[in-house]
Design an enzyme around this catalytic site. Structure first.
Site, PDB file in Angstrom:
ATOM      1  N   ILE A  30      28.261 -17.768  75.350  1.00  0.00           N
ATOM      2  CA  ILE A  30      27.957 -18.928  76.113  1.00  0.00           C
ATOM      3  C   ILE A  30      26.845 -19.785  75.952  1.00  0.00           C
ATOM      4  O   ILE A  30      26.973 -21.055  76.041  1.00  0.00           O
ATOM      5  CB  ILE A  30      27.805 -18.171  77.387  1.00  0.00           C
ATOM      6  CG1 ILE A  30      28.863 -17.325  78.021  1.00  0.00           C
ATOM      7  CG2 ILE A  30      27.394 -19.341  78.727  1.00  0.00           C
ATOM      8  CD1 ILE A  30      28.621 -16.343  79.181  1.00  0.00           C
ATOM      9  N   PRO A  69      22.335 -10.938  77.726  1.00  0.00           N
ATOM     10  CA  PRO A  69      22.963  -9.644  78.626  1.00  0.00           C
ATOM     11  C   PRO A  69      21.487  -9.061  79.341  1.00  0.00           C
ATOM     12  O   PRO A  69      20.331  -9.136  78.941  1.00  0.00           O
ATOM     13  CB  PRO A  69      23.407  -8.831  77.629  1.00  0.00           C
ATOM     14  CG  PRO A  69      23.558  -9.442  76.243  1.00  0.00           C
ATOM     15  CD  PRO A  69      22.495 -10.559  76.465  1.00  0.00           C
ATOM     16  N   CYS A 116      22.790 -18.263  84.754  1.00  0.00           N
ATOM     17  CA  CYS A 116      23.980 -18.160  85.009  1.00  0.00           C
ATOM     18  C   CYS A 116      24.316 -16.614  84.420  1.00  0.00           C
ATOM     19  O   CYS A 116      25.385 -16.428  83.943  1.00  0.00           O
ATOM     20  CB  CYS A 116      24.898 -19.219  84.677  1.00  0.00           C
ATOM     21  SG  CYS A 116      24.981 -20.611  85.449  1.00  0.00           S
ATOM     22  N   ARG A 144      22.305 -12.917  84.645  1.00  0.00           N
ATOM     23  CA  ARG A 144      22.184 -11.738  85.501  1.00  0.00           C
ATOM     24  C   ARG A 144      21.013 -12.021  86.213  1.00  0.00           C
ATOM     25  O   ARG A 144      19.808 -12.566  85.833  1.00  0.00           O
ATOM     26  CB  ARG A 144      21.877 -10.378  84.647  1.00  0.00           C
ATOM     27  CG  ARG A 144      23.290  -9.970  84.150  1.00  0.00           C
ATOM     28  CD  ARG A 144      24.383  -9.506  85.211  1.00  0.00           C
ATOM     29  NE  ARG A 144      25.527  -9.183  84.684  1.00  0.00           N
ATOM     30  CZ  ARG A 144      26.627  -9.753  84.424  1.00  0.00           C
ATOM     31  NH1 ARG A 144      26.779 -10.886  84.941  1.00  0.00           N
ATOM     32  NH2 ARG A 144      27.830  -9.323  84.133  1.00  0.00           N
ATOM     33  N   ASP A 160      23.534 -18.775  89.679  1.00  0.00           N
ATOM     34  CA  ASP A 160      24.716 -18.381  89.958  1.00  0.00           C
ATOM     35  C   ASP A 160      24.796 -16.680  90.079  1.00  0.00           C
ATOM     36  O   ASP A 160      25.590 -16.366  90.579  1.00  0.00           O
ATOM     37  CB  ASP A 160      25.617 -18.641  88.787  1.00  0.00           C
ATOM     38  CG  ASP A 160      26.982 -18.232  89.079  1.00  0.00           C
ATOM     39  OD1 ASP A 160      27.720 -18.547  90.015  1.00  0.00           O
ATOM     40  OD2 ASP A 160      27.559 -17.376  88.149  1.00  0.00           O
ATOM     41  N   GLU A 211      22.394  -8.669  93.736  1.00  0.00           N
ATOM     42  CA  GLU A 211      23.253  -9.714  94.528  1.00  0.00           C
ATOM     43  C   GLU A 211      24.031  -9.054  95.427  1.00  0.00           C
ATOM     44  O   GLU A 211      24.566  -9.919  96.239  1.00  0.00           O
ATOM     45  CB  GLU A 211      23.567 -10.742  93.556  1.00  0.00           C
ATOM     46  CG  GLU A 211      24.826 -10.192  92.727  1.00  0.00           C
ATOM     47  CD  GLU A 211      25.358 -10.879  91.833  1.00  0.00           C
ATOM     48  OE1 GLU A 211      24.493 -11.960  91.099  1.00  0.00           O
ATOM     49  OE2 GLU A 211      26.480 -10.906  91.186  1.00  0.00           O
ATOM     50  N   HIS A 225      28.132 -16.404  92.068  1.00  0.00           N
ATOM     51  CA  HIS A 225      28.415 -15.616  90.996  1.00  0.00           C
ATOM     52  C   HIS A 225      29.844 -16.113  90.589  1.00  0.00           C
ATOM     53  O   HIS A 225      30.877 -15.452  90.040  1.00  0.00           O
ATOM     54  CB  HIS A 225      28.422 -14.096  91.073  1.00  0.00           C
ATOM     55  CG  HIS A 225      28.251 -13.213  89.541  1.00  0.00           C
ATOM     56  ND1 HIS A 225      27.489 -12.111  89.494  1.00  0.00           N
ATOM     57  CD2 HIS A 225      28.914 -13.617  88.408  1.00  0.00           C
ATOM     58  CE1 HIS A 225      27.810 -11.808  88.385  1.00  0.00           C
ATOM     59  NE2 HIS A 225      28.638 -12.729  87.689  1.00  0.00           N
TER      60      HIS A 225
HETATM   61  P1  NAD Z   1      26.905 -12.799  74.051  1.00  0.00           P
HETATM   62  O1  NAD Z   1      26.795 -11.377  73.666  1.00  0.00           O
HETATM   63  O2  NAD Z   1      27.912 -13.362  73.253  1.00  0.00           O
HETATM   64  O3  NAD Z   1      25.546 -13.399  73.618  1.00  0.00           O
HETATM   65  C1  NAD Z   1      24.232 -12.883  74.191  1.00  0.00           C
HETATM   66  C2  NAD Z   1      23.426 -13.258  73.178  1.00  0.00           C
HETATM   67  O4  NAD Z   1      21.870 -12.814  73.662  1.00  0.00           O
HETATM   68  C3  NAD Z   1      23.344 -12.650  71.896  1.00  0.00           C
HETATM   69  O5  NAD Z   1      23.301 -13.665  70.677  1.00  0.00           O
HETATM   70  C4  NAD Z   1      22.068 -11.568  71.749  1.00  0.00           C
HETATM   71  O6  NAD Z   1      21.744 -11.489  70.282  1.00  0.00           O
HETATM   72  C5  NAD Z   1      21.117 -12.308  72.700  1.00  0.00           C
HETATM   73  N1  NAD Z   1      20.246 -11.417  73.155  1.00  0.00           N
HETATM   74  C6  NAD Z   1      20.442 -10.236  73.498  1.00  0.00           C
HETATM   75  N2  NAD Z   1      19.168  -9.779  73.957  1.00  0.00           N
HETATM   76  C7  NAD Z   1      18.209 -10.665  73.869  1.00  0.00           C
HETATM   77  C8  NAD Z   1      17.062 -10.736  73.956  1.00  0.00           C
HETATM   78  N3  NAD Z   1      16.346  -9.798  74.700  1.00  0.00           N
HETATM   79  N4  NAD Z   1      16.290 -12.013  73.917  1.00  0.00           N
HETATM   80  C9  NAD Z   1      16.920 -12.871  73.312  1.00  0.00           C
HETATM   81  N5  NAD Z   1      18.134 -12.849  72.931  1.00  0.00           N
HETATM   82  C10 NAD Z   1      18.891 -11.736  73.264  1.00  0.00           C
HETATM   83  O7  NAD Z   1      27.155 -12.765  75.573  1.00  0.00           O
HETATM   84  P2  NAD Z   1      27.599 -14.071  76.295  1.00  0.00           P
HETATM   85  O8  NAD Z   1      28.965 -14.050  76.449  1.00  0.00           O
HETATM   86  O9  NAD Z   1      27.015 -15.534  75.789  1.00  0.00           O
HETATM   87  O10 NAD Z   1      27.231 -13.864  77.683  1.00  0.00           O
HETATM   88  C11 NAD Z   1      25.887 -13.775  78.212  1.00  0.00           C
HETATM   89  C12 NAD Z   1      25.775 -13.049  79.448  1.00  0.00           C
HETATM   90  O11 NAD Z   1      26.083 -13.930  80.399  1.00  0.00           O
HETATM   91  C13 NAD Z   1      26.493 -11.684  79.640  1.00  0.00           C
HETATM   92  O12 NAD Z   1      25.686 -10.662  79.034  1.00  0.00           O
HETATM   93  C14 NAD Z   1      26.644 -11.661  81.174  1.00  0.00           C
HETATM   94  O13 NAD Z   1      25.646 -10.977  81.602  1.00  0.00           O
HETATM   95  C15 NAD Z   1      26.438 -13.227  81.707  1.00  0.00           C
HETATM   96  N6  NAD Z   1      27.698 -13.800  82.214  1.00  0.00           N
HETATM   97  C16 NAD Z   1      27.684 -14.266  83.525  1.00  0.00           C
HETATM   98  C17 NAD Z   1      29.091 -14.768  83.843  1.00  0.00           C
HETATM   99  C18 NAD Z   1      29.059 -15.422  85.283  1.00  0.00           C
HETATM  100  O14 NAD Z   1      30.056 -15.658  85.731  1.00  0.00           O
HETATM  101  N7  NAD Z   1      27.802 -16.011  85.764  1.00  0.00           N
HETATM  102  C19 NAD Z   1      30.092 -14.515  83.066  1.00  0.00           C
HETATM  103  C20 NAD Z   1      30.146 -14.048  82.159  1.00  0.00           C
HETATM  104  C21 NAD Z   1      28.768 -13.588  81.594  1.00  0.00           C
HETATM  105  C1  COI Z   2      31.012 -11.221  83.624  1.00  0.00           C
HETATM  106  O1  COI Z   2      31.698 -11.380  82.911  1.00  0.00           O
HETATM  107  O2  COI Z   2      29.945 -10.359  82.950  1.00  0.00           O
HETATM  108  C2  COI Z   2      30.615 -11.933  84.857  1.00  0.00           C
HETATM  109  O3  COI Z   2      29.307 -11.990  85.116  1.00  0.00           O
HETATM  110  C3  COI Z   2      31.733 -12.389  85.813  1.00  0.00           C
HETATM  111  C4  COI Z   2      31.940 -11.505  86.767  1.00  0.00           C
HETATM  112  C5  COI Z   2      33.227 -11.672  87.514  1.00  0.00           C
HETATM  113  C6  COI Z   2      31.325 -10.107  86.881  1.00  0.00           C
END
Ligand code: NAD
Ligand code: COI
Length: 333
Positions: free
Chosen positions: A156, A207, A233, A235, A259, A264, A297
């Site tokens: 992301i 994460p 966006c 956690r 978000d 939450e 969210h």
């Molecule tokens: P990803 O695993 O592709 O990327 C996460 C990045 O964070 C990695 O590059 C990792 O090296 C880095 N990282 C881990 N711990 C770290 C730290 N302590 N300090 C710095 N960097 C660190 O994950 P992604 O697909 O990019 O998603 C990221 C987060 O977004 C997910 O874990 C989830 O919690 C959240 N998310 C939210 C939604 C939403 O609807 N709001 C949807 C999907 C994911």
């Molecule tokens: C995730 O994919 O981790 C999200 O935060 C999306 C939600 C539907 C739980």
């Protein structure tokens, strides 16, 4: 083979029915309820479960699944922070997630939150609704004048960076792992302190772990530039809500786009009807500010994402049941 799915919404049904048609060797049954100790018995007779929820997965639910001979769980989302890996390991479960269903969905939402803050859209909307077509005081800021600190350059974060660069923003980034492409562009700074000190806007894409809970706390905020904007966006628990409120009160923080919220589930998914009925004073405090934008969210919530979440989670669950090792398998050890 039978897969039982939890928390199925109407908007997921067409993709689920399509998957079932394409996999005629698999029987699919489902409920709109979440996976709890009470609902776990609905999966009786299935070989695996597919699920999606933001509430914690209770050990009691896993125990009931195990009693029914189910050991394969596939979630339809990315984050696995609502599982206890200890419980999964002790009870012998295999877990898959959907690590990449559409990073663009979340990245675009992030950029929209940022843009709405920079252009003071909630204030403009209130003025408009009151019949006030004047400009002042809602003068905005342009992306190209901002240094945006991106924390987390995974799937992301990297799309966020690409879109920001399209707008001409200066991007700096921090991640414990250096992505070669971002490294080649020279975007990484050495520490979170560098991000805090240099950024006009900070956006979180990491994460949640025990180790980074409330990483955005009073001490982090103190190091930030006056008038910083914060977007989350990822956690809710990454931000200490009390520290955020203090930063907003002190005008250290110019605005926040959220978000996700700490704990939450006390807010999202409920029909509170109005801000006044919100069950928590801190969320109510944030929700009534025009420089705080809260979304439920739903950053993930696009047609593309929902379709991929269904397809990849069901594919993964089928693979687990067949004894394969899908590349979506989570290492819970
Ligand atoms: P990803 O695993 O592709 O990327 C996460 C990045 O964070 C990695 O590059 C990792 O090296 C880095 N990282 C881990 N711990 C770290 C730290 N302590 N300090 C710095 N960097 C660190 O994950 P992604 O697909 O990019 O998603 C990221 C987060 O977004 C997910 O874990 C989830 O919690 C959240 N998310 C939210 C939604 C939403 O609807 N709001 C949807 C999907 C994911
Ligand atoms: C995730 O994919 O981790 C999200 O935060 C999306 C939600 C539907 C739980």
């Amino acid at each position: 083979m039978k897969i039982f799915a939890y928390g199925i919404r109407d908007d997921e049904k067409p993709s689920m029915e399509k998957w079932e048609k394409e996999n005629s060797d698999v029987e699919v049954d489902y409920t709109d309820q979440l996976l709890t100790p009470e609902t776990a018995k609905l999966a009786d007779g299935a070989n695996g479960v597919v699920t999606l929820q933001t509430t914690p997965y209770e050990r009691g639910a896993l125990e009931v699944l195990k009693e029914q001979g189910i050991q394969s769980i596939s979630i339809r989302n990315v984050g696995v922070d609502n599982f206890s890996f200890k419980d999964l390991n002790e009870l012998g479960f295999k877990l898959t997630n959907v690590p990449v269903y559409s990073p663009n969905a979340i990245a675009e939402h992030t950029i929209l939150l940022m843009g709405r803050l920079l252009r003071r859209v909630p204030e403009v909307d209130v003025k408009f609704d009151n019949g006030d077509f004047t400009w002042a005081p809602t003068i905005g800021k342009e992306y190209r004048e901002q240094t945006v600190g991106v924390i987390g350059t995974g799937h992301i974060g990297r799309v966020v960076i690409k879109i920001l660069q399209g707008f001409g923003a200066k991007v700096i980034a921090y991640d414990v792992y250096h992505n070669p492409d971002i490294e080649k562009q020279g975007l990484y700074v050495d520490s979170l302190e560098d991000i805090y000190k240099q950024s006009d806007v900070i956006t979180l894409h990491v994460p949640l772990f025990d180790s980074n809970k409330h990483m955005i706390n009073e001490s982090a905020i103190e190091q930030m530039k006056d008038g910083v904007f914060i977007v989350n966006c990822a956690r809710g628990e990454l931000i200490d809500t009390q520290a955020l409120i203090k930063g907003l009160d002190d005008k250290k923080i110019a605005g926040a786009g959220l978000d996700v919220l700490d704990n939450e589930n006390r807010v999202f998914g409920k029909e509170w009807g109005s801000i006044d009925n919100l069950p928590s004073s801190d969320i109510k405090n944030l929700a009534q500010r025009l420089n705080v934008i809260i979304t439920p969210h739903n950053a993930f919530y696009t047609e593309t994402a929902v379709h991929n979440m269904i397809k990849i989670s069901f594919d993964s669950n089928k693979a687990l049941i067949e004894g394969q090792t899908p590349d979506t398998l989570i290492n819970t050890k």
